[in-house]
Design a protein around this motif. Structure first.
Motif, short mmCIF file in Angstrom:
data_model
loop_
_atom_site.label_atom_id
_atom_site.label_comp_id
_atom_site.label_asym_id
_atom_site.label_seq_id
_atom_site.Cartn_x
_atom_site.Cartn_y
_atom_site.Cartn_z
N LEU A 62 0.83 -1.21 0.00
CA LEU A 62 0.00 0.00 0.00
C LEU A 62 0.86 1.26 0.00
CD1 LEU A 62 -2.88 -0.95 2.45
CD2 LEU A 62 -3.08 -0.48 0.01
N GLN A 63 1.93 1.24 0.79
CA GLN A 63 2.82 2.40 0.84
C GLN A 63 3.50 2.63 -0.51
OE1 GLN A 63 5.17 1.38 4.39
NE2 GLN A 63 4.50 3.35 5.21
N LEU A 69 1.53 6.19 -7.20
CA LEU A 69 0.31 6.64 -7.88
C LEU A 69 -0.14 8.03 -7.45
CD1 LEU A 69 -1.75 3.32 -7.83
CD2 LEU A 69 -0.50 4.32 -9.75
N LEU A 70 -0.07 8.28 -6.14
CA LEU A 70 -0.60 9.54 -5.62
C LEU A 70 0.48 10.53 -5.19
CD1 LEU A 70 -3.38 7.93 -3.41
CD2 LEU A 70 -3.62 8.84 -5.72
N PRO A 75 -0.78 5.19 3.92
CA PRO A 75 -0.79 4.41 5.16
C PRO A 75 -0.02 5.09 6.29
CG PRO A 75 -0.44 2.97 3.31
CD PRO A 75 -0.37 4.37 2.79
N ALA A 76 1.09 5.74 5.96
CA ALA A 76 1.83 6.46 7.00
C ALA A 76 1.05 7.68 7.47
CB ALA A 76 3.20 6.88 6.48
#
Length: 98
Positions: A62-63, A69-70, A75-76
């Motif tokens: 996810l990180q 992508l973003l 997540p952090a």
């Protein structure tokens, strides 16, 4: 093949003798072959270990995905321990950094 290559390793049983070994006994015991000891392998799967490993891998992915992508580590951002946000009522931030 030699006998040492086909047989599993042998371990001596430390509970066999509670008396101290005398010098003459120790030389006599060196001539005896060691006894076989059976070691049981656990039959259940380490579910907790697999769960922690899976969660760690998921958060890592996810990180990496959110960064590429973003352009931000989501997540952090949502899981970091920020004292002002904890004081504002986001108590889950006390556990997520662990």
């Amino acid at each position: 093949m030699s006998d040492s290559q086909t047989r599993p390793p042998r371990f001596e049983d430390p509970t066999e003798s509670s008396a101290p070994i005398l010098e003459e006994e120790s030389t006599a015991s060196k001539n005896l072959p060691p006894k076989d000891v059976t070691v049981r392998i656990p039959t259940i799967k380490p579910i907790v270990t697999y769960t922690i490993l899976g969660l760690t891998t998921l958060i890592y992915l996810l990180q990496m995905g959110s960064e590429s992508l973003l352009g931000a580590d989501l997540p952090a951002y949502y899981g970091l321990k920020v004292n002002q946000l904890i004081a504002a009522g986001q108590l889950w931030r006390l556990i997520t950094p662990v």
